[in-house]
Design a protein around this motif. Structure first.
Motif, PDB file in Angstrom:
ATOM      1  N   PRO A   1       0.814  -1.225   0.000  1.00 18.54           N
ATOM      2  CA  PRO A   1       0.000   0.000   0.000  1.00 18.54           C
ATOM      3  C   PRO A   1       0.843   1.269   0.000  1.00 18.54           C
ATOM      4  N   LEU A   2       2.036   1.199   0.590  1.00 16.55           N
ATOM      5  CA  LEU A   2       2.913   2.367   0.617  1.00 16.55           C
ATOM      6  C   LEU A   2       3.396   2.701  -0.801  1.00 16.55           C
ATOM      7  N   GLU A   3       3.761   1.688  -1.583  1.00 17.45           N
ATOM      8  CA  GLU A   3       4.203   1.918  -2.957  1.00 17.45           C
ATOM      9  C   GLU A   3       3.046   2.387  -3.848  1.00 17.45           C
ATOM     10  N   VAL A   4       1.842   1.865  -3.594  1.00 15.10           N
ATOM     11  CA  VAL A   4       0.666   2.316  -4.349  1.00 15.10           C
ATOM     12  C   VAL A   4       0.436   3.808  -4.105  1.00 15.10           C
ATOM     13  N   ALA A   5       0.535   4.224  -2.846  1.00 14.49           N
ATOM     14  CA  ALA A   5       0.384   5.647  -2.517  1.00 14.49           C
ATOM     15  C   ALA A   5       1.472   6.471  -3.203  1.00 14.49           C
ATOM     16  N   ALA A   6       2.701   5.946  -3.231  1.00 12.00           N
ATOM     17  CA  ALA A   6       3.809   6.666  -3.861  1.00 12.00           C
ATOM     18  C   ALA A   6       3.565   6.842  -5.364  1.00 12.00           C
ATOM     19  N   ILE A   7       3.021   5.812  -6.023  1.00  8.73           N
ATOM     20  CA  ILE A   7       2.700   5.916  -7.454  1.00  8.73           C
ATOM     21  C   ILE A   7       1.715   7.053  -7.680  1.00  8.73           C
ATOM     22  N   LEU A   8       0.718   7.167  -6.821  1.00 12.06           N
ATOM     23  CA  LEU A   8      -0.323   8.180  -6.998  1.00 12.06           C
ATOM     24  C   LEU A   8       0.180   9.590  -6.707  1.00 12.06           C
ATOM     25  N   THR A   9       1.207   9.719  -5.866  1.00  4.95           N
ATOM     26  CA  THR A   9       1.770  11.063  -5.649  1.00  4.95           C
ATOM     27  C   THR A   9       2.409  11.576  -6.937  1.00  4.95           C
ATOM     28  N   GLY A  10       2.859  10.652  -7.784  1.00  2.00           N
ATOM     29  CA  GLY A  10       3.434  11.058  -9.061  1.00  2.00           C
ATOM     30  C   GLY A  10       2.413  11.718  -9.969  1.00  2.00           C
ATOM     31  N   VAL A  33      -2.654  16.306 -20.039  1.00  2.00           N
ATOM     32  CA  VAL A  33      -3.811  15.405 -20.072  1.00  2.00           C
ATOM     33  C   VAL A  33      -3.442  14.094 -20.769  1.00  2.00           C
ATOM     34  N   ALA A  34      -2.642  14.185 -21.835  1.00  5.03           N
ATOM     35  CA  ALA A  34      -2.242  12.989 -22.573  1.00  5.03           C
ATOM     36  C   ALA A  34      -1.420  12.039 -21.706  1.00  5.03           C
ATOM     37  N   GLU A  35      -0.632  12.603 -20.778  1.00  6.55           N
ATOM     38  CA  GLU A  35       0.237  11.776 -19.947  1.00  6.55           C
ATOM     39  C   GLU A  35      -0.485  11.201 -18.739  1.00  6.55           C
ATOM     40  N   VAL A  36      -1.315  12.019 -18.077  1.00  7.47           N
ATOM     41  CA  VAL A  36      -1.915  11.562 -16.812  1.00  7.47           C
ATOM     42  C   VAL A  36      -3.433  11.605 -16.814  1.00  7.47           C
ATOM     43  N   GLY A  37      -4.047  11.954 -17.928  1.00  5.80           N
ATOM     44  CA  GLY A  37      -5.499  11.850 -18.072  1.00  5.80           C
ATOM     45  C   GLY A  37      -6.279  12.611 -17.032  1.00  5.80           C
ATOM     46  N   VAL A  38      -7.244  11.907 -16.411  1.00  8.62           N
ATOM     47  CA  VAL A  38      -8.148  12.538 -15.453  1.00  8.62           C
ATOM     48  C   VAL A  38      -7.384  13.116 -14.269  1.00  8.62           C
ATOM     49  N   ALA A  39      -6.209  12.556 -13.972  1.00  9.14           N
ATOM     50  CA  ALA A  39      -5.427  13.058 -12.844  1.00  9.14           C
ATOM     51  C   ALA A  39      -4.851  14.441 -13.111  1.00  9.14           C
ATOM     52  N   ALA A  40      -4.911  14.904 -14.358  1.00  7.70           N
ATOM     53  CA  ALA A  40      -4.420  16.247 -14.681  1.00  7.70           C
ATOM     54  C   ALA A  40      -5.368  17.327 -14.174  1.00  7.70           C
ATOM     55  N   HIS A  41      -6.584  16.932 -13.833  1.00  7.87           N
ATOM     56  CA  HIS A  41      -7.591  17.905 -13.383  1.00  7.87           C
ATOM     57  C   HIS A  41      -7.800  17.778 -11.875  1.00  7.87           C
ATOM     58  N   TRP A  42      -8.034  18.899 -11.256  1.00 11.98           N
ATOM     59  CA  TRP A  42      -8.364  18.881  -9.830  1.00 11.98           C
ATOM     60  C   TRP A  42      -9.870  18.950  -9.622  1.00 11.98           C
ATOM     61  N   SER A  43     -10.629  18.776 -10.710  1.00 12.07           N
ATOM     62  CA  SER A  43     -12.083  18.991 -10.602  1.00 12.07           C
ATOM     63  C   SER A  43     -12.765  17.958  -9.729  1.00 12.07           C
ATOM     64  N   TYR A  44     -12.086  16.786  -9.479  1.00 15.50           N
ATOM     65  CA  TYR A  44     -12.750  15.810  -8.625  1.00 15.50           C
ATOM     66  C   TYR A  44     -12.883  16.326  -7.192  1.00 15.50           C
TER      67      TYR A  44
END
Length: 717
Positions: free
Chosen positions: A49-58, A331-342
């Motif tokens: 879970p620690l590595e999963v969290a680290a991936i998402l910080t990217g 957006v092409a690289e990180v898709g939906v994660a490029a937006h803070w709208s969530y």
């Protein structure tokens, strides 16, 4: 393994207002919950879970998503409960964690069924909050990175195949290109290790023979754009082995024949400069025909925008060039994660780019079982796109090979159900026509129309196929129920009893059914015999048939009594003497076709061709199948009905030419139906009386030679 302080610092680096206390509490809770658990690699389980969290910080995700990543396995793999997480971290994070949790404790019939059920739950969860999918993708990515620690080869292959078929397409659908590429590449290495090693070896060789190739092309492109007064960031990147392998497969070419192994990206400040850059590139280098795609004016369903073109670039190399703005590149690289709208809850099942998610939910409602849902979902996610417009200009993306029926269902389920015809670019076309990029499609509707079973043979979208199958199931159930009621009434009469539904209702428990209609359906489709029904209704009684009544022969005994000569009025071997014979209207079997008989209680036997799609409905009922064949000693005097579908030019004398050919070959038309018409052609279905399949084949060949006949095919549905 990343440390707690380092994880928090990563989040604070892109979000100074992040809830540091929440992250620390989630870290400690997860570490204590997983305790001394170990992974297959021997590492502490908490490292996952620690590595999963680290991936998402990217991808610079919000605090709640990072906390969810830390907690995502606690409900499934530890003693922690949903209620504990809700008390400690609030309802939002608890729902996210629950959405990511797999159904590992679900009792299902097969591994494939389990996979379908897991995916079904994931879909429902991510339709409420797309962050569930972001965590799930990061979870799968880390599992794939450490997959080599699993010893069982088959288990590794199963996980890799699931990743390739489900999670990589999902990542692509939300624009997470970086995750999608790595998931595919890791899966490719497990599923096709020799192919990947071969491609990697050839790429290494190319790098060794000309190590500065990419650098020289980038410099040349930069100078060309600078001379035109365009400020741009230019880079070149090798395509991944799995992408190269797919291109080799689809184009059926060797590695040496591929000339666009490296893609070059040009990133500029705004949309106007994108088109100026395109003009400069096309003016400076010869273009490769058929390789231009404008995803800025017509974005992909996942929001991807860019201009793609291929040119004979510097040094005569054929190269692929992608032109986009800085925002488009992110957006092409990180898709939906490029937006803070969530953060404001704007990303969910609403919005144009998440139409596909709503369609998956509709498929979920239509599908009969989890495996059928998974099949239709793959259809929806997997294929390349074509872009088509309504007459009002609304844009719809469809899989390549889509038809007007697929387009109608994409607009709305009711539009698909009531579709009777279509106009493409103003011209009436057959419903099975393949749509092309840029087509304008107008759907013609009728309130009396219902989905045709033949549509299932040419639609390519999961939504259309699931809706058609649902209609067919409901229609068949109604037909079986009506027939079953007649069989039940006849059985009561033959047994000397008065027919009453109350008697059947009282026996439902013994019959293991929920409703009287279920009994009728079982009788109608042959899964329940009238004798078995009467035995359940009147237990202990010896039900005798009335004199003169037709005796119902159990299938097991009927097979034992199969005679070499059938004694039936048609020349078929393997039939029971005196059994009623029907020829299936779905496939129109002819002498010369391989055939099979399907027994139905009260209806005799129906003859189908061995490749008839209808036989799939009886796959789970082998006792109903009869091994039959045409009598080779038949003198050929019998006539059989064969059906053909033909498209005839709309011009004087065309119909006369058609009938003349048929008459010349000694066949008779006993039915002719026009299925579609336009200013240019007529589509017709003809039932012909012929001797055998060879006779029909000769007629089809002669018709194809006629200049007024556009196409002729034997009808199969």
């Amino acid at each position: 393994m990343i440390r707690q302080v380092e994880l928090v610092e990563r989040v604070l680096a892109y979000d100074p207002d992040a809830d540091e206390d929440l992250l620390n509490r989630a870290y400690v809770f997860s570490m204590k919950a997983h305790g001394a658990q170990k992974r297959a690699s021997g590492d502490p389980y908490f490292s996952h879970p620690l590595e999963v969290a680290a991936i998402l910080t990217g991808f610079k995700l919000d605090t709640a998503t990072i906390a969810t990543a830390l907690l995502h396995d606690t409900i499934e793999d530890t003693v922690a409960t949903y209620e504990q997480i809700e008390r400690a971290f609030g309802p939002d994070i608890a729902k996210l964690v629950d959405g990511v949790t797999k159904l590992s404790r679900l009792e299902v019939q097969s591994e494939r069924n389990k996979q379908a059920e897991n995916f079904r739950k994931l879909l429902l969860a991510m339709s409420n909050d797309i962050r569930v999918l972001l965590v799930k993708l990061a979870d799968r990515l880390h599992n794939m990175r450490t997959l080599h620690h699993i010893k069982e080869v088959e288990k590794r292959r199963r996980i890799a195949l699931e990743t390739m078929e489900i999670y990589a397409p999902l990542a692509e659908r939300i624009g997470m290109q970086e995750i999608k590429d790595e998931l595919e590449d890791l899966s490719f290495g497990v599923l096709h290790p020799e192919a990947r090693d071969s491609i990697m070896g050839r790429l290494e060789y190319l790098r060794g023979t000309d190590s500065r190739f990419v650098e020289r092309i980038v410099d040349h492109l930069k100078r060309t754009l600078a001379n035109a007064g365009i400020e741009a960031w230019v880079s070149g990147r090798e395509k991944r082995p799995v992408s190269i392998w797919r291109k080799m497969q689809t184009k059926n070419v060797a590695f040496e024949q591929l000339s666009d192994i490296v893609a070059f990206r040009i990133v500029v400040k705004d949309v106007e400069t994108c088109y100026r850059t395109l003009g400069v590139v096309h003016a400076s280098y010869p273009t490769v025909p058929g390789r231009f795609k404008d995803y800025i004016s017509t974005p992909k369903p996942n929001g991807y925008r860019s201009i793609h073109t291929a040119v004979l670039g510097p040094e005569g190399h054929r190269i692929e060039v992608q032109i986009r703005t800085t925002e488009m590149h992110e957006v092409a690289e990180v898709g939906v994660a490029a937006h803070w709208s969530y953060k404001q809850g704007e990303i969910g099942a609403e919005g144009q780019q998440y139409r596909w998610l709503r369609e998956l939910l509709e498929i979920l409602e239509q599908a009969e079982d989890p495996e059928e849902f998974l099949e239709h979902t793959k259809l929806t996610m997997f294929q390349d796109q074509v872009f088509c417009f309504t007459p009002k200009g609304d844009l719809f993306s469809l899989p390549r090979g889509a038809t007007p029926v697929d387009f109608a269902y994409a607009v709305h389920s009711d539009v698909g159900d009531t579709c009777v015809g279509a106009k493409v670019n103003g011209r009436l076309v057959p419903l099975r026509s393949e749509l092309k990029n840029g087509d304008q499609v107008e759907i013609l509707r009728s309130k009396t129309q219902t989905p045709s079973p033949t549509w299932e043979g040419f639609v390519v979208t999961g939504k259309a196929r699931s809706r058609i199958r649902r209609f067919i199931r409901n229609q068949q159930r109604g037909e079986y129920a009506a027939l079953g009621r007649q069989i039940a009434q006849k059985a009561f009469k033959e047994a000397g009893e008065s027919f009453t539904e109350k008697a059947i209702e009282a026996a439902l428990k013994a019959l293991k059914m929920k409703a009287v209609e279920d009994v009728y359906v079982a009788l109608g489709d042959g899964n329940l015999t009238d004798r078995a029904m009467l035995a359940a209704i009147f237990p202990g009684r010896n039900i005798e048939q009335q004199p003169g009544a037709e005796k119902v022969v159990p299938l097991a005994r009927a097979r034992a009594r199969q005679a070499k000569g059938s004694g039936s009025p048609v020349s078929i071997r393997g039939l029971i003497p005196g059994m009623a014979v029907h020829f299936a209207g779905c496939c129109h079997p002819l002498p010369g076709d391989r055939i099979v008989g399907i027994v139905a209680t009260g209806r005799g036997v129906t003859i189908h061709t061995i490749d008839c799609d209808t036989l799939e409905q009886f796959a789970d009922n082998p006792d109903r199948w009869l091994d039959v064949s045409w009598d080779r000693e038949s003198d050929g005097t019998d006539r059989f009905t064969g059906r053909i579908n033909t498209v005839v030019n709309n011009e004087p004398g065309a119909l006369s030419a058609l009938t003349t050919v048929i008459a010349r070959y000694g066949a008779n038309i006993n039915n002719l139906r026009i299925t579609n018409r336009s200013g240019d052609f007529f589509e017709m279905a003809l039932d012909l009386e012929v001797k055998d399949v060879k006779h029909l084949t000769n007629i089809i060949a002669a018709l194809r030679a006629s200049p007024v006949i556009s196409s002729v095919e034997r009808a199969r549905g």
